[in-house]
Scaffold this active site. Structure first.
Site, PDB file in Angstrom:
ATOM      1  N   THR A   1      27.432 -19.904 -19.552  1.00  0.00           N
ATOM      2  CA  THR A   1      27.885 -19.001 -18.489  1.00  0.00           C
ATOM      3  C   THR A   1      29.367 -18.689 -18.604  1.00  0.00           C
ATOM      4  O   THR A   1      30.163 -19.517 -19.090  1.00  0.00           O
ATOM      5  CB  THR A   1      27.626 -19.643 -17.114  1.00  0.00           C
ATOM      6  OG1 THR A   1      28.230 -18.847 -16.088  1.00  0.00           O
ATOM      7  CG2 THR A   1      28.221 -21.041 -17.031  1.00  0.00           C
TER       8      THR A   1
ATOM      9  N   TYR B   1      29.324 -26.013 -10.882  1.00  0.00           N
ATOM     10  CA  TYR B   1      28.423 -25.321 -11.806  1.00  0.00           C
ATOM     11  C   TYR B   1      29.126 -25.050 -13.129  1.00  0.00           C
ATOM     12  O   TYR B   1      28.643 -25.429 -14.203  1.00  0.00           O
ATOM     13  CB  TYR B   1      27.922 -24.016 -11.171  1.00  0.00           C
ATOM     14  CG  TYR B   1      27.285 -23.066 -12.145  1.00  0.00           C
ATOM     15  CD1 TYR B   1      26.266 -23.480 -12.990  1.00  0.00           C
ATOM     16  CD2 TYR B   1      27.713 -21.736 -12.225  1.00  0.00           C
ATOM     17  CE1 TYR B   1      25.675 -22.601 -13.894  1.00  0.00           C
ATOM     18  CE2 TYR B   1      27.130 -20.853 -13.112  1.00  0.00           C
ATOM     19  CZ  TYR B   1      26.121 -21.283 -13.952  1.00  0.00           C
ATOM     20  OH  TYR B   1      25.550 -20.410 -14.838  1.00  0.00           O
TER      21      TYR B   1
END
Length: 345
Positions: free
Chosen positions: A117, A141
């Site tokens: 990501t 995250y």
């Protein structure tokens, strides 16, 4: 026919990758615990229901299948929730991934495609962001995903695990054949949330933060069409199978759009106004993220074909109408005709 293990293959990105891998002539074997995935989204190969943290299941799976490579889509990915519940992110994204890597090492499986990501970069120091940008994630995250990337590098050094980390920016849109799309429960991605508000599935879309230092005060994101992303992931798999070294690539559009611009394009596509509720900023949201995709273009010989925001939104809108409304009774459920405008912007 080479077998490819696709972990998390019943989810949004994973199910599209399963289809792409099958179309490319490989045999996909999907492992998914169905916590967020859908069994009917796995339309090719075999679905095994279970967790990548289950060492006994992995041992059986690798004994029974001749797996040439693994593709990993089983991380959880909501930045805001990771701030409130970091434990689940460290447990699932980091600890469970190590179980998977150890099982691969035990069975001498040396190739991994990891769906990473742009959150590993944190607040960008410059735009567009290239792969050499500092890694300073601002939420659990992003931190867990960067830790996985570092773990992969260490496993490569120690155990010769070859990997490609694909740092996805904002994945959007739906399968061009209309078979697959976003079905998060609850939905957390902007484009489907905007469309669902426009189609009457929800009362309004919430805009989190209107005071960012951007051109209209709302966050800027780089949206890449799911089909383009799948092509990049497939190219990464094929490169690994041909002996390419470990590396990381940004996968994005290369252009950024604000939240307000997304809403405006969706209104144009649906030919109706979309109700909006304004709220404060969410923890862990950077103001802008735009990808420099030069490395992927050069080394994977890849480039996005659906670069216009209107195209991406239109694919997503067709999926929302099919999936949530149904063509036959669209007018009754939406309260108005859902005929769409074809756009090129």
């Amino acid at each position: 026919m080479k077998s490819i293990l696709i972990v998390g293959g019943a989810g949004y990105i994973g199910s599209h990758v399963v289809k792409a891998v099958a179309k490319a002539g490989y045999h996909p074997v999907t492992l998914d615990n169905l916590s967020t995935g859908h069994p009917d989204a796995v339309q090719h190969g075999q679905l095994i229901v279970g967790s990548m943290a289950d060492n006994i299941l992995l041992e059986q799976l690798f004994r029974e299948h001749d797996i040439a490579a693994v593709m990993h889509y089983a991380t959880i990915s909501q930045a805001g929730i990771s701030v409130r519940d970091p434990a689940s992110y460290y447990r699932n994204n980091l600890a469970a991934t190590q179980v998977l890597l150890d099982a691969m090492h035990a069975h001498d499986i040396k190739r991994l495609v990891f769906s990473s990501t742009a959150a590993v970069y944190g607040n960008p120091q410059y735009l567009p962001v290239d792969e050499e940008h500092r890694k300073l994630p601002i939420n659990p995250y992003g931190r867990t995903m960067w830790m996985v990337e570092q773990m992969l590098a260490d496993y490569d050094t120690a155990y010769d695990l070859r990997y490609v980390s694909l740092r996805n920016f904002n994945v959007a849109g739906a399968d061009g054949d209309g078979e697959l799309g976003e079905r998060h429960i609850p939905e957390n991605h902007l484009i489907p949330l905007v469309l669902q508000a426009g189609l009457g599935k929800s009362e309004a879309v919430t805009v989190f933060g209107t005071d960012y230092e951007t051109r209209d005060g709302t966050c800027v994101r780089d949206y890449v069409h799911i089909d383009d992303l799948c092509n990049a992931h497939l190219a990464a798999l094929q490169a690994l199978l041909k002996g390419a070294p470990s590396t990381a690539y940004n996968i994005g559009n290369g252009e950024g759009f604000t939240v307000k611009e997304v809403i405006g394009v969706a209104e144009h596509v649906l030919q109706r106004s979309i109700p909006v509720v304004q709220s404060g900023r969410r923890a862990g949201d950077p103001a802008s993220l735009i990808a420099d995709t030069g490395r992927a273009r050069a080394e994977l010989v890849w480039s996005p074909r659906h670069r216009k925001l209107g195209q991406i939104v239109q694919y997503a809108a067709l999926w929302e109408i099919r999936n949530y409304l149904g063509y036959a009774d669209t007018r009754d459920k939406a309260g108005a005709d859902t005929s769409m405008k074809t756009v090129s912007s």
